[in-house]
Scaffold this active site. Sequence first.
Site, PDB file in Angstrom:
ATOM      1  N   ASN A   1       0.871  -1.180   0.000  1.00  0.00           N
ATOM      2  CA  ASN A   1       0.000   0.000   0.000  1.00  0.00           C
ATOM      3  C   ASN A   1       0.907   1.229   0.000  1.00  0.00           C
ATOM      4  O   ASN A   1       1.463   1.581   1.028  1.00  0.00           O
ATOM      5  CB  ASN A   1      -0.898  -0.047   1.253  1.00  0.00           C
ATOM      6  CG  ASN A   1      -1.686   1.232   1.443  1.00  0.00           C
ATOM      7  OD1 ASN A   1      -1.777   2.067   0.535  1.00  0.00           O
ATOM      8  ND2 ASN A   1      -2.260   1.400   2.628  1.00  0.00           N
ATOM      9  N   TRP A   2       1.033   1.839  -1.169  1.00  0.00           N
ATOM     10  CA  TRP A   2       1.969   2.969  -1.287  1.00  0.00           C
ATOM     11  C   TRP A   2       1.487   4.220  -0.551  1.00  0.00           C
ATOM     12  O   TRP A   2       2.249   5.166  -0.373  1.00  0.00           O
ATOM     13  CB  TRP A   2       2.187   3.327  -2.761  1.00  0.00           C
ATOM     14  CG  TRP A   2       2.957   2.321  -3.551  1.00  0.00           C
ATOM     15  CD1 TRP A   2       3.343   1.059  -3.157  1.00  0.00           C
ATOM     16  CD2 TRP A   2       3.451   2.483  -4.887  1.00  0.00           C
ATOM     17  NE1 TRP A   2       4.034   0.448  -4.162  1.00  0.00           N
ATOM     18  CE2 TRP A   2       4.119   1.290  -5.246  1.00  0.00           C
ATOM     19  CE3 TRP A   2       3.398   3.513  -5.829  1.00  0.00           C
ATOM     20  CZ2 TRP A   2       4.724   1.108  -6.483  1.00  0.00           C
ATOM     21  CZ3 TRP A   2       3.998   3.338  -7.074  1.00  0.00           C
ATOM     22  CH2 TRP A   2       4.654   2.143  -7.392  1.00  0.00           C
ATOM     23  N   LYS A   3       0.207   4.228  -0.167  1.00  0.00           N
ATOM     24  CA  LYS A   3      -0.387   5.424   0.465  1.00  0.00           C
ATOM     25  C   LYS A   3      -0.166   6.641  -0.454  1.00  0.00           C
ATOM     26  O   LYS A   3      -0.189   6.480  -1.671  1.00  0.00           O
ATOM     27  CB  LYS A   3       0.165   5.632   1.872  1.00  0.00           C
ATOM     28  CG  LYS A   3       0.020   4.362   2.717  1.00  0.00           C
ATOM     29  CD  LYS A   3       0.195   4.584   4.182  1.00  0.00           C
ATOM     30  CE  LYS A   3       0.047   3.273   4.921  1.00  0.00           C
ATOM     31  NZ  LYS A   3       0.062   3.404   6.363  1.00  0.00           N
TER      32      LYS A   3
ATOM     33  N   HIS B   1      -9.481   1.038   5.272  1.00  0.00           N
ATOM     34  CA  HIS B   1      -8.185   1.303   5.898  1.00  0.00           C
ATOM     35  C   HIS B   1      -8.381   2.269   7.070  1.00  0.00           C
ATOM     36  O   HIS B   1      -9.186   3.194   6.989  1.00  0.00           O
ATOM     37  CB  HIS B   1      -7.193   1.884   4.888  1.00  0.00           C
ATOM     38  CG  HIS B   1      -5.798   1.891   5.428  1.00  0.00           C
ATOM     39  ND1 HIS B   1      -5.358   2.853   6.314  1.00  0.00           N
ATOM     40  CD2 HIS B   1      -4.773   1.028   5.265  1.00  0.00           C
ATOM     41  CE1 HIS B   1      -4.106   2.572   6.649  1.00  0.00           C
ATOM     42  NE2 HIS B   1      -3.727   1.470   6.026  1.00  0.00           N
TER      43      HIS B   1
ATOM     44  N   GLU C   1      -5.168  -5.347  10.841  1.00  0.00           N
ATOM     45  CA  GLU C   1      -4.168  -4.304  11.094  1.00  0.00           C
ATOM     46  C   GLU C   1      -4.478  -3.602  12.417  1.00  0.00           C
ATOM     47  O   GLU C   1      -5.311  -2.687  12.444  1.00  0.00           O
ATOM     48  CB  GLU C   1      -4.210  -3.249   9.984  1.00  0.00           C
ATOM     49  CG  GLU C   1      -3.870  -3.758   8.612  1.00  0.00           C
ATOM     50  CD  GLU C   1      -3.332  -2.645   7.727  1.00  0.00           C
ATOM     51  OE1 GLU C   1      -2.184  -2.758   7.290  1.00  0.00           O
ATOM     52  OE2 GLU C   1      -4.040  -1.653   7.502  1.00  0.00           O
TER      53      GLU C   1
ATOM     54  N   GLY D   1       2.273   2.361  11.125  1.00  0.00           N
ATOM     55  CA  GLY D   1       3.160   3.526  11.131  1.00  0.00           C
ATOM     56  C   GLY D   1       3.951   3.627  12.431  1.00  0.00           C
ATOM     57  O   GLY D   1       4.421   4.695  12.803  1.00  0.00           O
TER      58      GLY D   1
ATOM     59  N   SER E   1       3.548  -1.966  10.419  1.00  0.00           N
ATOM     60  CA  SER E   1       4.998  -1.920  10.652  1.00  0.00           C
ATOM     61  C   SER E   1       5.731  -3.196  10.249  1.00  0.00           C
ATOM     62  O   SER E   1       6.658  -3.637  10.932  1.00  0.00           O
ATOM     63  CB  SER E   1       5.296  -1.558  12.112  1.00  0.00           C
ATOM     64  OG  SER E   1       4.776  -0.276  12.392  1.00  0.00           O
TER      65      SER E   1
ATOM     66  N   GLY F   1       2.893  -1.054   4.330  1.00  0.00           N
ATOM     67  CA  GLY F   1       2.828   0.368   4.015  1.00  0.00           C
ATOM     68  C   GLY F   1       4.198   0.920   3.649  1.00  0.00           C
ATOM     69  O   GLY F   1       4.687   0.723   2.532  1.00  0.00           O
TER      70      GLY F   1
HETATM   71  P1  PGA Z   1       2.907   0.547   7.776  1.00  0.00           P
HETATM   72  O1  PGA Z   1       1.411   0.720   7.211  1.00  0.00           O
HETATM   73  O2  PGA Z   1       3.441  -0.720   7.164  1.00  0.00           O
HETATM   74  O3  PGA Z   1       3.622   1.761   7.294  1.00  0.00           O
HETATM   75  O4  PGA Z   1       2.792   0.471   9.259  1.00  0.00           O
HETATM   76  C1  PGA Z   1       0.580  -0.400   7.085  1.00  0.00           C
HETATM   77  C2  PGA Z   1      -0.754   0.018   6.542  1.00  0.00           C
HETATM   78  O5  PGA Z   1      -1.224   1.108   6.889  1.00  0.00           O
HETATM   79  O6  PGA Z   1      -1.381  -0.703   5.738  1.00  0.00           O
END
Ligand code: PGA
Length: 254
Positions: free
Chosen positions: A10-12, A97, A167, A173, A213, A234
């Site tokens: 998930n590149w956000k 999400h 999640e 994050g 994470s 992420g």
């Molecule tokens: P992260 O995000 O790997 O940066 O913790 C995961 C997500 O939000 O899907």
Amino acid sequence: MANKRLVIGNWKMNPETFEDAKRIARKTRITAGKLVRTEVVVCPPFPFISAAKARNLPAPFHIGAQSVSFDEGGPHTGEVSVKMLASLGAEYVIAGHSEERAAGDTDDAISRRISKIVEAGLTAVVCVGEKVRDENGAHLDFLKDQMKATFAGVPEDKAGRVVLAYEPIWAIGAKDAMQPEQVYEMSLFVKKIFADIFGQEAGHKVRVLYGGSVNFRNAGEIIKTGKVDGLLVGRESVNTPGFVELLRAVDVVE
Ligand code: PGA
């Protein structure tokens, strides 16, 4: 191997430019093409979906989107429909999400999005997770209620088009992921709730991913000890050296 592992990046809201998106996709593609046990899905921001596709080559990864409208089309400024995504080659769409939930996405809106995704023949990657853990187990009730509300109205016969992404919000994050032993427990729990909602067979078949994470250091152990069907990644998915290592680490787990 019946079902390959699924790693979804998930590149956000990253990266900043189309050129960077192409570069990340290219590096990911080279590694994804060499994997044996692992299927990769890349979810760029909408404008970069086309950057993720390889010209003239069958892509060794699938394309996903990070969200979608629950409307069909028409007067909805700023929205993107599931048909538009399908026409770009997207096969997966993330729904629910926690970052969208925090920005005001309601359970009702999420369940309508999921319905649109699965009815269009795409796969919905549905994120669920508690905000905090509680020693009395209140987070389990929270998760149960969240899942019931999130899937309310989703057609029962389309449960096979859902991938569950567990999640825990406190691990997104963050510095550290959830411990793999806890990941295992929680993946069984969400599978059980899914079975309560959609029936035993659907609960047995649904794939459960862990997200929060995940990086190249912890990914292999989360797969091995956490016994999940894959990962939703992420930050590490746009950090190409890390993502390449992560994919390799997942793929070597027997
Ligand atoms: P992260 O995000 O790997 O940066 O913790 C995961 C997500 O939000 O899907």
